[in-house]
Each structure stands twice: as structure tokens, then as C-alpha cells.
Write a protein that holds these residues in place. Structure first.
Motif, mmCIF file in Angstrom:
data_model
loop_
_atom_site.group_PDB
_atom_site.id
_atom_site.type_symbol
_atom_site.label_atom_id
_atom_site.label_comp_id
_atom_site.label_asym_id
_atom_site.label_seq_id
_atom_site.Cartn_x
_atom_site.Cartn_y
_atom_site.Cartn_z
ATOM 1 N N ARG A 131 0.589 -1.397 0.114
ATOM 2 C CA ARG A 131 0.366 0.190 -0.056
ATOM 3 C C ARG A 131 0.723 0.921 -0.107
ATOM 4 N NH1 ARG A 131 -2.594 -3.032 4.184
ATOM 5 N NH2 ARG A 131 -1.821 -1.376 5.579
ATOM 6 N N ILE A 132 0.122 1.895 -0.921
ATOM 7 C CA ILE A 132 0.716 3.904 -0.976
ATOM 8 C C ILE A 132 -0.015 4.194 0.122
ATOM 9 C CG2 ILE A 132 0.930 5.667 -1.760
ATOM 10 C CD1 ILE A 132 1.160 4.257 -4.566
ATOM 11 N N HIS A 133 -1.190 4.227 0.372
ATOM 12 C CA HIS A 133 -1.307 4.536 1.251
ATOM 13 C C HIS A 133 -2.623 4.355 1.486
ATOM 14 C CE1 HIS A 133 -2.014 8.234 4.638
ATOM 15 N NE2 HIS A 133 -0.401 8.571 3.668
ATOM 16 N N SER A 134 -3.659 4.308 3.510
ATOM 17 C CA SER A 134 -4.675 3.540 3.259
ATOM 18 C C SER A 134 -5.249 5.365 4.053
ATOM 19 C CB SER A 134 -4.152 2.451 4.055
ATOM 20 O OG SER A 134 -3.992 2.260 5.031
ATOM 21 N N TRP A 135 -6.573 4.654 3.834
ATOM 22 C CA TRP A 135 -7.572 5.495 4.692
ATOM 23 C C TRP A 135 -8.661 5.212 5.511
ATOM 24 C CZ3 TRP A 135 -5.591 7.025 -0.078
ATOM 25 C CH2 TRP A 135 -5.477 7.842 -0.241
ATOM 26 N N SER A 163 -17.635 7.894 1.754
ATOM 27 C CA SER A 163 -17.654 8.924 2.915
ATOM 28 C C SER A 163 -16.687 8.785 3.956
ATOM 29 C CB SER A 163 -19.541 8.850 3.223
ATOM 30 O OG SER A 163 -19.410 9.773 4.008
ATOM 31 N N SER A 164 -17.209 9.733 5.182
ATOM 32 C CA SER A 164 -16.659 9.374 6.388
ATOM 33 C C SER A 164 -15.107 9.371 6.092
ATOM 34 C CB SER A 164 -17.265 8.569 7.135
ATOM 35 O OG SER A 164 -18.513 8.445 7.389
ATOM 36 N N LEU A 165 -14.449 10.483 4.881
ATOM 37 C CA LEU A 165 -13.236 9.818 5.259
ATOM 38 C C LEU A 165 -12.009 10.627 5.560
ATOM 39 C CD1 LEU A 165 -13.216 10.592 1.134
ATOM 40 C CD2 LEU A 165 -12.671 8.500 2.168
ATOM 41 N N HIS A 166 -10.833 9.924 6.644
ATOM 42 C CA HIS A 166 -10.144 11.133 7.679
ATOM 43 C C HIS A 166 -8.579 10.562 6.625
ATOM 44 C CE1 HIS A 166 -12.459 10.298 10.295
ATOM 45 N NE2 HIS A 166 -13.214 8.984 10.336
#
Length: 326
Positions: free
Chosen positions: A6-10, A80-83
Motif C-alpha cells: 500500500r502507498i496509503h490507506s484511509w 464517505s467519512s474519510l479521514h
């Protein structure tokens, strides 16, 4: 494989159309794909390639909740509800999506089965860029014409002043004792201004310039920008090409490599906050050898970057078998 890393995860919620409900989980970005896994069951509900994306937009669900939508072929995915917030996720996803379209490198299976949507979008971008370049050339030519007109007007104004002075002197009778010639004093010649010395920093050759997602300190939102590597240092600019920070190589105290796509640069100060920036870019593997050549022992390779380096070869040719190979 590096595709699995993973490069990034949210953390976020995904709207599952089959059950008509929002499922909490994690949205993950890999070098070639976007995925969503549910928290409760760990099931992979979304998995598609970046090259298959047609559109990424910010929208609202039920006219209240801010959401992010990704159009993949004919399927629209809602998140939705992204952090930490929707803007950060949007900027990162859009950056890697655009870079994937521009690089034009797809896996063999994807290239054989998927339509040439990426090539079509790339053609549209290239056409827009060409029109902008043509417009800039026309505006530059018109600017030169306006400058020439202004120089002509200044010359005409100067000639009129000289003619007016001569006419005044000619109109005065030769016997008039108070002629303007008696009171005329020579005009002091204005010293010519010495041309300003060219700034050597502005004439530096650019070693590498890549688009990047810039984060200033840990509590700041990630925004699009540019990373420019020069022989004397590196520059960080925003999306409007305004200079945010310039680091000289000798002033950089620490460079942390979080992954082949993400680094942080820090300059320490005594009595005031450090100058720290975090940079995420799809073309960062090309910049790593330059950073290593100028910073040397000040570079720290973190565990995530070691995981990337020890993995198999990435589909991007510039990643190589090592973090330092471009």
C-alpha cells in the motif's frame, strides 16, 4: 509483489449497493490499483486498476454528507467519512490516477482487456496543453507589440517636448532682454542605471521537476504542488508555482524515506519551529538517487521503504529492484 504493497490507506465507509448500507473499512491505494476492505469481515469489496478510472469527484450523499465518488467503467463507487478529510484523499488519488494515465504503462492483462480510455483522456490533456501553449505564444507576441507601441509613444512625447521648447524660444523677440535663453539652465544628465546582476539561483539548471502532494508539518492538509531538484538545493512550490520553501543541500538535516513514493525533508532551527515538509509523488523513485547523491548519510530508510525495496520489481520501470535505482 510490490503491487500488493500500500502507498496509503484511509479509514472510511463504502456504500454497498447490493445491501443498501454503508460499510466501514479502509480505502487503500497501491501503485496500480484502488481497494476497499471491510473492517468486520476483512472482505475485499472493491478492487480495480487506476487505469480503469474514468472520473474522481467530490460529491454529497443525501445532500448532507461529503463523499468522494470514483467512476470505474460504468460503476460509480461512493466513499464517505474519510479521514483525515476528503480533500486529502481526493488530492492523493487524483495525483496517482493522472500520473498512471500519463505514464501509459499498464499490465499485459489490463492492456489486453480494458479499452483505451486512458489514451483518450491523455489525448484530451495533450490537446488542452497545446492550446494553452498556443494561447501563451499569442499573448507573448501581443505583449511585445504593446511594448513597441509604448516605446513609440514615449519617443513621440519626448520629441513634442523638444519642439515646444524650440517654438517658445523662436517666438520670443530677439531684442527681448528676458528671453528664455538667458534663464535656460542645462539639463543635468541622468546617470544610467547599471543593469542588475542576474541572480545565479534563477539561472540554475533543473535536475528534475515532478508534481507532488505537499504536506507542511503534520497538522496540515496535503495539497498539490511541485518538487524541483537543483544543483544547489531543492525547491517546494504550490500548485500556483509560488515558492513555499527552498532548502540548500548543506542546510538539509534529515531526509526520511517512508516509501519509494513518499519522503519527508527537515531543516532544524534553534528557537523557532523546524522547516519540515512531507512529499508524496508517483515519480518520487526518480528523485531518490538525486537526494541520495546530495544528502548521503542524512537519509534514513524507514521500514516501509525497506519492504518496498525487498519486494519484487514494480510495474513502473523506474522503481527497479532497489529503492535507489531509477
Amino acid at each position: 509483489m510490490s503491487e500488493e504493497l500500500r502507498i496509503h490507506s484511509w479509514p472510511c465507509s463504502y456504500y454497498l449497493d447490493s445491501s443498501k448500507q454503508w460499510i466501514p473499512g479502509k480505502l487503500s491505494l497501491t501503485p496500480v490499483s484502488v481497494r476497499f476492505a471491510a473492517d468486520r469481515t476483512g472482505e475485499l469489496l472493491v478492487d480495480f486498476r487506476l487505469a480503469a478510472i474514468s472520473q474522481i469527484k467530490k460529491e454529497s450523499s443525501h445532500f448532507i454528507f461529503s463523499s468522494l465518488t470514483i467512476l470505474e467503467k460504468s460503476t460509480k463507487h461512493w466513499f464517505s467519512s474519510l479521514h483525515p478529510n476528503r480533500n486529502v484523499v481526493f488530492n492523493v488519488l487524483e495525483h496517482f490516477w493522472r500520473e498512471r494515465l500519463l505514464c501509459g504503462q499498464e499490465s499485459a492483462a489490463g492492456a489486453a482487456s480494458e479499452p483505451s480510455k486512458g489514451r483518450e483522456l491523455t489525448g484530451m490533456l495533450e490537446g488542452s496543453q497545446k492550446r494553452l501553449e498556443d494561447t501563451a505564444k499569442v499573448l507573448h507576441s501581443q505583449g511585445e507589440q504593446f511594448d513597441s507601441i509604448m516605446r513609440g509613444l514615449h519617443k513621440i512625447e519626448g520629441d513634442m517636448d523638444v519642439a515646444d521648447r524650440l517654438l517658445t524660444e523662436l517666438e520670443s523677440p530677439s531684442w527681448w532682454p528676458f528671453s528664455t535663453k538667458l534663464w535656460k539652465t542645462p539639463v543635468e544628465a541622468k546617470p544610467k542605471e547599471a543593469p542588475a546582476a542576474p541572480d545565479p539561483e534563477l539561472q540554475e539548471a533543473i535536475l528534475l521537476q515532478i508534481p507532488a502532494i505537499v504536506t507542511h508539518r503534520a497538522d496540515s492538509a496535503a495539497k498539490p504542488g511541485k518538487l524541483t531538484l537543483l544543483p544547489s538545493g531543492l525547491e517546494i512550490r504550490d500548485c500556483h508555482s509560488q515558492l513555499l520553501q527552498r532548502f540548500r543541500w548543506r542546510d538539509v538535516d534529515e531526509v526520511r524515506v517512508h516509501s519509494p513514493y513518499e519522503v519527508s525533508v527537515r531543516q532544524r532551527f534553534i528557537g523557532k519551529p523546524d522547516a519540515a515538509f512531507r512529499l508524496l509523488a508517483a515519480r518520487m523513485p526518480r528523485a531518490l538517487p538525486v537526494l541520495r547523491a546530495h544528502c548521503g548519510a542524512r537519509i534514513q530508510l524507514l521500514e516501509d521503504a525497506l519492504g518496498f525495496a525487498g519486494a519484487a520489481t514494480s510495474p513502473q520501470a523506474d522503481l527497479g529492484a532497489s529503492v535507489w535505482q531509477a
